[in-house]
Scaffold this motif. Structure first.
Motif, PDB file in Angstrom:
ATOM      1  N   GLU A 128       1.357  15.089 -27.098  1.00 35.15           N
ATOM      2  CA  GLU A 128       1.227  13.659 -27.369  1.00 35.15           C
ATOM      3  C   GLU A 128       0.227  13.009 -26.427  1.00 35.15           C
ATOM      4  OE1 GLU A 128       4.118   9.770 -27.028  1.00 35.15           O
ATOM      5  OE2 GLU A 128       4.952  11.607 -27.897  1.00 35.15           O
ATOM      6  N   LYS A 129       0.287  13.383 -25.160  1.00 35.98           N
ATOM      7  CA  LYS A 129      -0.632  12.814 -24.168  1.00 35.98           C
ATOM      8  C   LYS A 129      -2.079  13.187 -24.494  1.00 35.98           C
ATOM      9  CE  LYS A 129      -1.594  12.666 -19.204  1.00 35.98           C
ATOM     10  NZ  LYS A 129      -1.184  13.180 -17.864  1.00 35.98           N
ATOM     11  N   LEU A 147       5.439  16.487 -25.179  1.00 38.77           N
ATOM     12  CA  LEU A 147       4.910  15.369 -24.385  1.00 38.77           C
ATOM     13  C   LEU A 147       3.458  15.624 -24.000  1.00 38.77           C
ATOM     14  CD1 LEU A 147       7.970  14.589 -22.060  1.00 38.77           C
ATOM     15  CD2 LEU A 147       7.078  13.163 -23.914  1.00 38.77           C
ATOM     16  N   ARG A 187      10.199  20.169 -25.278  1.00 37.22           N
ATOM     17  CA  ARG A 187      10.006  18.759 -24.975  1.00 37.22           C
ATOM     18  C   ARG A 187       8.781  18.566 -24.092  1.00 37.22           C
ATOM     19  NH1 ARG A 187      10.028  13.767 -26.685  1.00 37.22           N
ATOM     20  NH2 ARG A 187      10.510  12.227 -25.073  1.00 37.22           N
TER      21      ARG A 187
END
Length: 234
Positions: A42-43, A39, A35
């Motif tokens: 994605e950032k 994240l 996870r």
């Protein structure tokens, strides 16, 4: 003497409980790691995508700049060949003739990616395109615009052209270029030098335009793929 049977059921239950607890903790830890990486990915993708949007603005502006400069080359070729031109656009064409551009690309997203590790991008195609764009295409553009001496129009040609045309230019009281006396009174050497300068500047503009259009297509393609990838996460 009687022996008590070991309570296998009790031990089995305790062993199973401990085993499940360890497996659950491991799975939870693994889920947290995945996870966190997702994240972070994605950032980084968001940051790169935002940078690409700004890069497209710069790319389009520089494409326009080189096209305007090519128009100026055509204008001065006409003057050199005694083809009638509008004096009203002389100052504008004179300004853009030897104007250079800067390649200002936003690399902060890519720097963030490198600091976190390139492998954080799970999509192989996107990762490969990002690396090629920043490590190859953007470097080529910057070299064309800023580092390649032979492609520097202002440094190489502004003063030589001015020295040849200075006697033909007229300026107003504010120092603005007003007109050029036609037909030009040039020696054969001066005329040939101007032809040579215009030819080399035109080739340089064509090379830059080719690279910019190539990069523009790659940026648009990469943007679409990144946005498609991000949609999957939302």
């Amino acid at each position: 003497m009687m022996f008590k049977k070991p309570k296998l059921g009790k031990y089995f239950f305790e062993f199973t409980s401990m085993f499940l607890a360890v497996i659950s903790a491991f799975a939870l830890n693994n889920w947290n790691d995945n996870r966190r990486d997702a994240l972070a990915e994605e950032k980084v993708l968001l940051e790169i995508n935002n940078g690409l949007k700004l890069d497209l603005v710069d790319i389009k502006a520089n494409i326009t700049g080189h096209k305007v400069a090519k128009d100026a080359i055509i204008y001065f070729k006409k003057i050199l060949n005694n083809v009638p031109v509008s004096q009203d656009s002389l100052m504008e064409h004179h300004f853009y003739l030897t104007g250079d551009n800067n390649s200002v690309m936003n690399v902060s997203g890519y720097e963030s990616l490198k600091s976190k590790g390139l492998e954080i991008i799970k999509n192989d195609s996107i990762r490969s395109q990002i690396i090629t764009l920043y490590e190859n295409n953007y470097v080529i553009l910057k070299n064309y615009e800023e580092n390649s001496i032979m492609n520097q129009s202002f440094v190489n040609y502004y003063f030589p052209i001015e020295n040849i045309l200075a006697n033909s230019f007229s300026y107003d009281e504010n120092g603005n270029l007003k007109n050029i006396q036609l037909p030009l009174k040039l020696t054969l050497k001066e005329k040939n030098l101007l032809h040579s300068y215009l030819f080399r500047m035109n080739n340089s503009r064509n090379n830059k335009l080719y690279e910019y259009r190539l990069v523009e297509k790659k940026v648009i393609k990469l943007q679409k793929q990144i946005e498609k990838e991000l949609v999957k996460r939302w």
